[in-house]
Design a protein around this motif. Structure first.
Motif, PDB file in Angstrom:
ATOM      1  N   PRO A 118       0.807  -1.220   0.000  1.00 46.63           N
ATOM      2  CA  PRO A 118       0.000   0.000   0.000  1.00 46.63           C
ATOM      3  C   PRO A 118       0.849   1.284   0.000  1.00 46.63           C
ATOM      4  O   PRO A 118       1.936   1.320   0.575  1.00 46.63           O
ATOM      5  N   GLY A 275      -6.566  -9.651   0.545  1.00 50.02           N
ATOM      6  CA  GLY A 275      -7.878  -9.596  -0.092  1.00 50.02           C
ATOM      7  C   GLY A 275      -9.074  -9.758   0.816  1.00 50.02           C
ATOM      8  O   GLY A 275     -10.212  -9.577   0.389  1.00 50.02           O
ATOM      9  N   LYS A 279      -9.995  -5.378  -0.531  1.00 49.32           N
ATOM     10  CA  LYS A 279      -8.797  -4.779  -1.126  1.00 49.32           C
ATOM     11  C   LYS A 279      -7.648  -5.675  -0.688  1.00 49.32           C
ATOM     12  O   LYS A 279      -7.796  -6.435   0.272  1.00 49.32           O
ATOM     13  N   GLU A 284      -5.646   0.068   2.671  1.00 45.80           N
ATOM     14  CA  GLU A 284      -6.015   0.800   1.453  1.00 45.80           C
ATOM     15  C   GLU A 284      -7.388   1.449   1.574  1.00 45.80           C
ATOM     16  O   GLU A 284      -7.646   2.466   0.931  1.00 45.80           O
ATOM     17  N   HIS A 285      -8.268   0.889   2.388  1.00 50.24           N
ATOM     18  CA  HIS A 285      -9.581   1.524   2.558  1.00 50.24           C
ATOM     19  C   HIS A 285      -9.434   2.916   3.164  1.00 50.24           C
ATOM     20  O   HIS A 285     -10.313   3.749   3.036  1.00 50.24           O
ATOM     21  N   LEU A 350     -11.585  -9.456  -6.072  1.00 48.48           N
ATOM     22  CA  LEU A 350     -11.766  -8.456  -5.003  1.00 48.48           C
ATOM     23  C   LEU A 350     -13.074  -7.681  -5.178  1.00 48.48           C
ATOM     24  O   LEU A 350     -13.753  -7.373  -4.195  1.00 48.48           O
ATOM     25  N   ASP A 351     -13.427  -7.383  -6.426  1.00 52.69           N
ATOM     26  CA  ASP A 351     -14.725  -6.703  -6.660  1.00 52.69           C
ATOM     27  C   ASP A 351     -15.862  -7.592  -6.180  1.00 52.69           C
ATOM     28  O   ASP A 351     -16.833  -7.129  -5.596  1.00 52.69           O
ATOM     29  N   THR A 354     -16.218  -7.452  -2.441  1.00 53.43           N
ATOM     30  CA  THR A 354     -16.896  -6.231  -1.993  1.00 53.43           C
ATOM     31  C   THR A 354     -18.401  -6.372  -2.175  1.00 53.43           C
ATOM     32  O   THR A 354     -19.191  -6.113  -1.262  1.00 53.43           O
TER      33      THR A 354
END
Ligand SMILES: Cc1ncc(COP(=O)(O)O)c(C=O)c1O
Length: 456
Positions: A118, A275, A279, A284-285, A350-351, A354
């Motif tokens: 990151p 993951g 993310k 990273e969030h 990863l999408d 989410t």
């Protein structure tokens, strides 16, 4: 949708015997004869495993369970994932162990890891291999103390960073002891911004500030008590503490104050990384760069490996052999790690995490609307929690109901684990690759089990 490369066994959940079944019982008995009774997981899930694949685990009696715990976030791609398996098999023919001496797999892993770290750590940091999550955290605080030349580490209530330490005290060579072997006296715990149970009655939007102001007081005031602060160690989302997502402003504020006072910020991504939260790193969030980051669990694809990544400039003054060990960077684990990171980089997994994570959380919330004993639902990605209480108003923890619900799920073929300060949190941590049908079937079991135990 069946997720790409899903290799879950067909037909889960399938319960064909009383649990534990006769063959599992026999195996548990044989284990009991020699292995310490202090084991915890055999009490949590009473079964003996025949095989596991994808998001399913088959016991010795042919019962087939949906796996919602992934070896405690160790198997983010699930059991027996083809990408991981292939990488390990290929490596098996080449090299299984060598101490630090470079080989293709080690260097490739380092390059891949660097490419996904990151923020400012990306392609600009140094990596030190360790073996377990606790080992990575030990190395991280030793490093923090070395670079700051200060002894005390601030951690947080509810934190879990492993069970290790102290054996360094028996190692005679002082070279290894100067910055390692932290005693509990050199750790100071601040409350984590656990909004549901924050000990100080302040408006929710002020909680991060209350914690970070307290930290700044500890850092700045030589009479504050704990001694000079050499590092702040924090999980970006607390794992064992209860899947606690801090308010959005907490980590950025923590970053700001530690940077202002040149205190190393150590982010423990052992459970949240690779993951798990949608993310690659939970940091990273929040748009922050750790000074030191701890990585383990899913990075090894089921094999024990860990590491810390840290600011390049921290490396220059470290003495050779700083935080030492035999098994640092196992080639099979690094082959798996390289394959896993590349898969996360190039697939749409990863999408999906989410999206599906939001869906699962919504289903938990819908159940909360019907069940007053669910006090709070929270989470990010595939770290989702339902905190069980006796009463919504008093928020008195309800570990009995939590355990009963977990047992009912087990009996129906779903493996779901708990966590939390009072063992009253049910946590969803399925493999990220779990196919839609097992999400649905798992949710049905989850809902039915809680309803069964809460119905008047
Ligand atoms: C956030 C975190 N850090 C460290 C550890 C310790 O890892 P290990 O059990 O590999 O020592 C864990 C284990 O659950 C963890 O969740």
């Amino acid at each position: 949708m069946k997720s790409e490369y899903d290799v879950s066994l067909e037909g889960a959940p399938r319960i064909v015997t009383d649990l534990p079944g006769p063959k599992s019982r026999e195996m548990l008995k044989r284990q009991d004869k020699y292995e310490t009774h202090t084991r915890t997981y055999t009490n949590i899930f009473q079964l003996a495993v025949n095989r596991a694949s994808g998001s399913t685990i088959e016991d010795m009696d042919g019962n087939l369970f949906i796996d919602w715990f992934a070896g405690i976030c160790v198997l983010n791609l699930g059991h027996n994932h083809p990408v991981v398996r292939e990488a390990m098999e290929e490596q098996l023919d080449k090299l299984v162990h060598i101490n630090e001496i470079p080989s293709e797999v080690r260097v490739e892993f380092l390059e891949t890891l660097e490419s996904v770290l990151p923020g400012k750590l990306r392609n600009k940091s140094k990596v030190m291999f360790t073996v377990t999550g606790a080992d990575a955290c030990e190395a991280a605080i030793s490093l923090g103390r070395f670079v700051s030349k200060k002894k005390t580490i601030v951690a947080f209530g509810g934190a879990y960073h492993g069970v290790a330490g102290d054996i360094i005290g028996a190692t005679a060579n002082h070279h290894y002891r100067d910055y390692a072997g932290l005693s509990a006296n050199n750790i100071y715990h601040l409350p984590f911004p656990y909004t549901y149970r924050f000990p100080v009655k302040v408006p929710e939007e002020d909680i991060s500030k209350v914690v970070v102001d307290q930290l700044e007081y500890l850092i700045k005031d030589p009479y504050s008590g704990p001694g000079a602060i050499g590092g702040v160690l924090v999980e970006p989302i607390q794992g064992e503490g209860g899947y606690i997502v801090p308010p959005d402003d907490f980590l950025p504020m923590l970053r700001e104050v530690t940077e202002k006072h040149s205190v190393p910020l150590i982010i423990d991504e052992v459970q949240t990384g690779v993951g798990r939260t949608g993310k690659i790193w939970a940091s990273e969030h929040y748009g922050i760069t750790p000074d030191i980051m701890c990585i383990s669990k899913s990075i090894g694809g089921g094999l024990p490996t860990s590491m810390i990544a840290y600011r390049e400039e921290y490396d220059s003054d470290l003495p050779p052999g700083f935080h030492f060990g035999t098994y640092r960077g196992n080639p099979l684990a690094l082959a798996a790690g390289n394959a896993i990171l590349n898969y996360l980089k190039t697939s749409n997994l990863l999408d999906r995490v989410t999206q599906k994570g939001e869906y699962i959380k919504k289903r938990f919330e819908e159940l909360k609307d019907r069940v007053p004993q669910i006090g709070e639902v929270r989470g990010k990605g595939f770290m989702i929690a339902a905190e069980m209480v006796k009463d919504r108003k008093t928020r008195e923890p309800n570990p009995e109901l939590t355990t009963k619900s977990k047992t009912s799920m087990f009996k129906r073929g779903l493996l779901m684990h708990t966590c939390g300060h009072y063992s009253n949190v049910l946590r969803h941590m399925a493999p990220l690759t779990i196919p839609d049908n097992l999400i649905e079937k798992g949710l049905e079991v989850f809902e039915a089990s809680i309803l069964e135990n809460t119905r008047k």
